[in-house]
Design an enzyme around this catalytic site. Structure first.
Site, PDB file in Angstrom:
ATOM      1  N   GLY A 220       0.630   4.887  -1.979  1.00 42.04           N
ATOM      2  CA  GLY A 220       1.006   6.024  -1.143  1.00 42.04           C
ATOM      3  C   GLY A 220       0.204   6.042   0.147  1.00 42.04           C
ATOM      4  O   GLY A 220      -0.993   6.315   0.133  1.00 42.04           O
TER       5      GLY A 220
ATOM      6  N   ASP B 240      19.142   6.691  16.976  1.00 39.95           N
ATOM      7  CA  ASP B 240      20.463   7.273  17.263  1.00 39.95           C
ATOM      8  C   ASP B 240      20.494   7.442  18.775  1.00 39.95           C
ATOM      9  O   ASP B 240      20.197   8.512  19.282  1.00 39.95           O
ATOM     10  CB  ASP B 240      20.610   8.657  16.598  1.00 39.95           C
TER      11      ASP B 240
ATOM     12  N   ILE C 152      23.021   2.451  12.884  1.00 37.14           N
ATOM     13  CA  ILE C 152      22.147   1.357  12.439  1.00 37.14           C
ATOM     14  C   ILE C 152      20.679   1.773  12.357  1.00 37.14           C
ATOM     15  O   ILE C 152      20.240   2.725  12.996  1.00 37.14           O
ATOM     16  CB  ILE C 152      22.275   0.114  13.353  1.00 37.14           C
TER      17      ILE C 152
ATOM     18  N   ASN D 236     -11.012  -0.140   0.671  1.00 35.43           N
ATOM     19  CA  ASN D 236     -11.924  -0.570   1.727  1.00 35.43           C
ATOM     20  C   ASN D 236     -11.362  -0.406   3.131  1.00 35.43           C
ATOM     21  O   ASN D 236     -12.100  -0.309   4.100  1.00 35.43           O
ATOM     22  CB  ASN D 236     -12.313  -2.032   1.501  1.00 35.43           C
ATOM     23  N   TYR D 237     -10.013  -0.368   3.246  1.00 35.15           N
ATOM     24  CA  TYR D 237      -9.396  -0.346   4.571  1.00 35.15           C
ATOM     25  C   TYR D 237      -9.045   1.055   5.051  1.00 35.15           C
ATOM     26  O   TYR D 237      -8.620   1.889   4.256  1.00 35.15           O
ATOM     27  CB  TYR D 237      -8.095  -1.167   4.569  1.00 35.15           C
ATOM     28  N   ASP D 238      -9.201   1.277   6.345  1.00 40.29           N
ATOM     29  CA  ASP D 238      -8.741   2.521   6.959  1.00 40.29           C
ATOM     30  C   ASP D 238      -7.687   2.170   7.998  1.00 40.29           C
ATOM     31  O   ASP D 238      -7.930   1.323   8.865  1.00 40.29           O
ATOM     32  CB  ASP D 238      -9.894   3.251   7.661  1.00 40.29           C
TER      33      ASP D 238
ATOM     34  N   HIS E 259      -1.884  -8.501   7.232  1.00 45.86           N
ATOM     35  CA  HIS E 259      -1.421  -7.112   7.116  1.00 45.86           C
ATOM     36  C   HIS E 259      -0.060  -7.053   7.788  1.00 45.86           C
ATOM     37  O   HIS E 259       0.052  -7.397   8.966  1.00 45.86           O
ATOM     38  CB  HIS E 259      -2.330  -6.138   7.876  1.00 45.86           C
TER      39      HIS E 259
ATOM     40  N   ASP F 230       0.789  -1.232   0.000  1.00 44.39           N
ATOM     41  CA  ASP F 230       0.000   0.000   0.000  1.00 44.39           C
ATOM     42  C   ASP F 230       0.821   1.282   0.000  1.00 44.39           C
ATOM     43  O   ASP F 230       0.386   2.286  -0.554  1.00 44.39           O
ATOM     44  CB  ASP F 230      -0.974  -0.004   1.186  1.00 44.39           C
TER      45      ASP F 230
HETATM   46 CU   LIG Z   1      -7.748  -7.343   7.417  1.00 44.35          CU
END
Ligand SMILES: [Cu+2]
Ligand SMILES: *[C@@H]1O[C@H](CO)[C@@H](O)[C@H](O)[C@H]1NC(C)=O
Length: 669
Positions: free
Chosen positions: A330, A478, A618, A411-413, A469, A325
């Protein structure tokens, strides 16, 4: 800005006054090298890139990504320390398409010139633009075979809504920029995602903008509109509970201050940036040490680097649904304007975000972030001393500062929170909500299911496929300086034999400093572990190396086979933790070109070099994962699933900073 409608008149005046001050502040804000590109800078980038492409190609470029070219870390730190008054060069990084080729362009904004313009010949494609998605989803609506499929199903074309899906990569040698267009049905509901028109596969070539393949395979009923309505106004009885008379107001002003994108609150200061790909970027987070009377750096840069969402349905219409996504659509670009008293509490302050439209024009996402102090009745610390006569009773209330963005990807938030606490903790939380992606089916009862259904039957003719997901965070810690090491300590059970102690066992730590990248690929399991980033060059008064520890939250990592194409591309999902040496060009865990990527340029590929990570600058990468098995409660809307992790001081301070937690910033208004 949405004003709270219930404010009394004087309070409303105060709020208005406060926002006048706010806008005044932002116009006076001092520039910071990590500031996102301003609308006027975006405009300049557009002019410069357009001029140049007209010159050399006689064509208009399409802007797929425009963002700040992150200045060199050394230059930023040296500017920050005041060793130089020279701000690092201000540059933009552009990915544009011209003549069906992908250009990587660096624009210098101090000289208004193009520093480099290279054609990318590798695998994968840049973020899709909203224009091409809109154009692609319009095509079927005037495509005779599609109209035929719709009427054969007895559906009305004016009730059909289309959406574009990226297609992934399945070993093809040659690829094209294509999307699959899916269709959904309204006719009596707004919940179109619960009414998929199943069985149709429309493939659109984005460069030629035409349908290049079409198939209608199945005759599956479209699930009914009944019971899919979700608007509160249509619910009877209305949704409760009603919180009677609850208000969270700070009529004077919040107790944090900001200078442009630099925010100071309690013992923290940090910079908040917006990027179309990552969404919020938290930079230069430093915490004040009262004993040392100085700010000490913790996190140079933290953001969501990628999302990977593979579905577990292998059929023709579903197998390719393996989304990235951030890199495809974006995460920031998909952010929605936040609403006071709904998405964020009443005392929130809002910030706008700017991005370049496909034609390069600057556009605003109003209220893309909200920033607020959270005081939810929790206890930060308490003690009742019952051993003393009269008892001593001390309580400190938990107050934290939250930065929020909400990104709606079809569909997803996703609700993304960064939370800073006076204890020194940085907590990142993600809430998954919205609607599940469902598949039309002939089944109306589980008794009818004879073969693999790849999901749960939620409602008549409605199956919600299993899926995952995975969000991966880029955490350039740091800890009190750039050179850090990563220490993994496992808790080992020690058995006792003999008469040394009546005890038969105890546990102790077995610590290992990761030498190279392969030592730090961690899949957390049943063995408890402490994961600490230390600065081996700085010690507490007691002699412990100063550190910050990672406290993982949600536990899922990918269980797909390593040779599965989607898994090769989303290989970061195999481990909870990765550690790499800092490298300016290693920002996107799924690769810079995530759309149809082939796993050549991603976190897993980078780490094959097995570079040294001990006492180096790192980056820690943390995968927050969810296996999503849908249940009937996911219909017709999804209950929010939440995951989080914390970065918490570990021998960073000589004692608990909460003891003297003070607000350094008297309200600045
Ligand atoms: Cu799901
Ligand atoms: C930085 O990363 C890129 C991409 O992985 C790689 O080509 C380059 O060699 C790296 N630089 C260093 C110094 O490791």
């Amino acid at each position: 800005m949405a004003k709270p409608s219930t404010l009394s008149f004087p309070a409303a005046i105060l709020v208005i006054f406060f926002f006048i001050i706010l806008s005044h502040f932002s116009s006076l804000a001092s520039a910071h090298p990590l500031d996102p590109l301003s609308p006027s800078e975006l405009q300049r980038v557009r002019t410069i890139v357009k001029e140049s492409s007209r010159h050399s190609h006689g064509q208009n470029p399409i802007f797929h990504y425009v963002g700040l070219q992150e200045p060199d870390k050394t230059a930023v730190l040296s500017w920050l320390s005041g060793h130089t008054t020279q701000t690092p060069p201000r540059q933009a990084f552009v990915i544009a398409r011209l003549n069906q080729e992908t250009h990587e362009i660096t624009v210098d904004l101090s000289t208004n010139s193009i520093v480099s313009d290279q054609i990318y010949h590798g695998y994968g494609y840049p973020l899709l633009t909203s224009d091409e998605e809109a154009a692609a989803t319009n095509l079927p609506l005037s495509y005779p075979p599609f109209l035929d499929s719709i009427s054969k199903r007895g559906l009305k074309v004016e009730e059909v809504v289309c959406g574009a899906l990226t297609v992934g990569w399945y070993g093809e040698k040659k690829s094209k920029r294509v999307v699959r267009v899916m269709s959904y049905y309204l006719d009596g509901t707004v919940n179109l995602f619960m009414r998929p028109i199943e069985g149709i596969t429309v493939t659109v070539d984005l460069d030629s903008m035409e349908i290049i393949s079409y198939r209608d395979r199945l005759k599956i009923p479209v699930p009914e509109a009944e019971a899919t309505e979700y608007r509160a106004t249509e619910q009877k009885p209305p949704f409760g509970p009603i919180l009677r008379n609850i208000r969270v107001l700070q009529p004077d002003c919040p107790s944090f201050s900001w200078d442009g994108n630099k925010i100071r609150w309690a013992n923290w200061e940090f910079h908040l940036g917006f990027d179309v790909r990552a969404g919020p970027i938290i930079s230069l987070a430093s915490i004040y040490d009262a004993d040392k009377d100085e700010y000490r750096r913790v996190l140079y840069r933290g953001y969501v680097s990628e999302l990977f969402v593979p579905y577990m349905d292998i059929t023709e219409e579903w197998y390719f649904r393996t989304f990235f996504d951030a890199g495809e659509n974006g995460f920031g670009l998909s952010a929605v304007p936040l609403e006071r008293s709904k998405d964020c509490p009443e005392n929130a302050v809002f910030m706008d975000g700017y991005f370049a439209a496909p034609d390069g024009e600057p556009r605003k996402i109003p209220n893309v972030f909200c920033i607020f102090e959270r005081s939810a009745g929790d206890i930060l610390w308490r003690h009742t001393e019952r051993f003393l006569p009269g008892q001593i009773r001390e309580v400190r209330t938990e107050v934290s500062l939250v930065v929020r963005m909400v990104s709606t990807l079809a569909n997803y938030d996703y609700i993304v929170d960064w939370e800073l606490k006076q204890s020194g903790t940085i907590k990142a939380t993600v809430g998954l909500t919205g609607l599940v992606q469902v598949k039309g089916s002939t089944y109306t009862h589980t008794d009818q299911i004879q073969e693999e259904a790849y999901g749960t039957l939620l409602a008549p003719n409605t199956i919600a496929p299993y899926h995952d997901h995975f969000l991966i965070y880029h955490l350039d810690l740091d800890v009190d300086g750039g050179a850090n090491s990563f220490i993994k300590s496992t808790l080992q059970t020690m058995r006792l034999r003999g008469t040394r102690s009546p005890r038969k066992s105890y546990w102790t730590l077995q610590s290992e400093t990761a030498e190279t990248e392969s030592d730090a690929k961690i899949r957390l399991g049943s063995t408890p572990a402490e994961l600490v980033v230390v600065n081996p060059n700085k010690k507490t008064k007691m002699g412990n190396p100063v550190g910050y520890r990672l406290i993982p939250g949600s536990s899922a990592t990918s269980i797909l086979s390593d040779d599965d194409y989607a898994q090769i591309r989303g290989a970061f999902s195999k481990y909870h933790v990765w550690v790499t040496p800092w490298n300016k060009s290693e920002k996107w865990a799924g690769g810079l070109y995530a759309d149809q990527s082939r796993g050549v340029d991603n976190l897993a590929a980078w780490t094959l070099r097995n570079r040294g990570i001990k006492n180096e600058d790192i980056v820690v990468w943390y995968t927050m994962g969810f296996h999503h098995v849908p249940y009937q409660e996911d219909f017709p809307i999804m209950p929010t699933i939440t995951g989080s992790f914390e970065l918490r001081p570990a021998n960073f301070f000589d004692r608990n900073p909460v003891l003297k937690a003070i607000s350094l910033d008297d309200a600045s208004c």
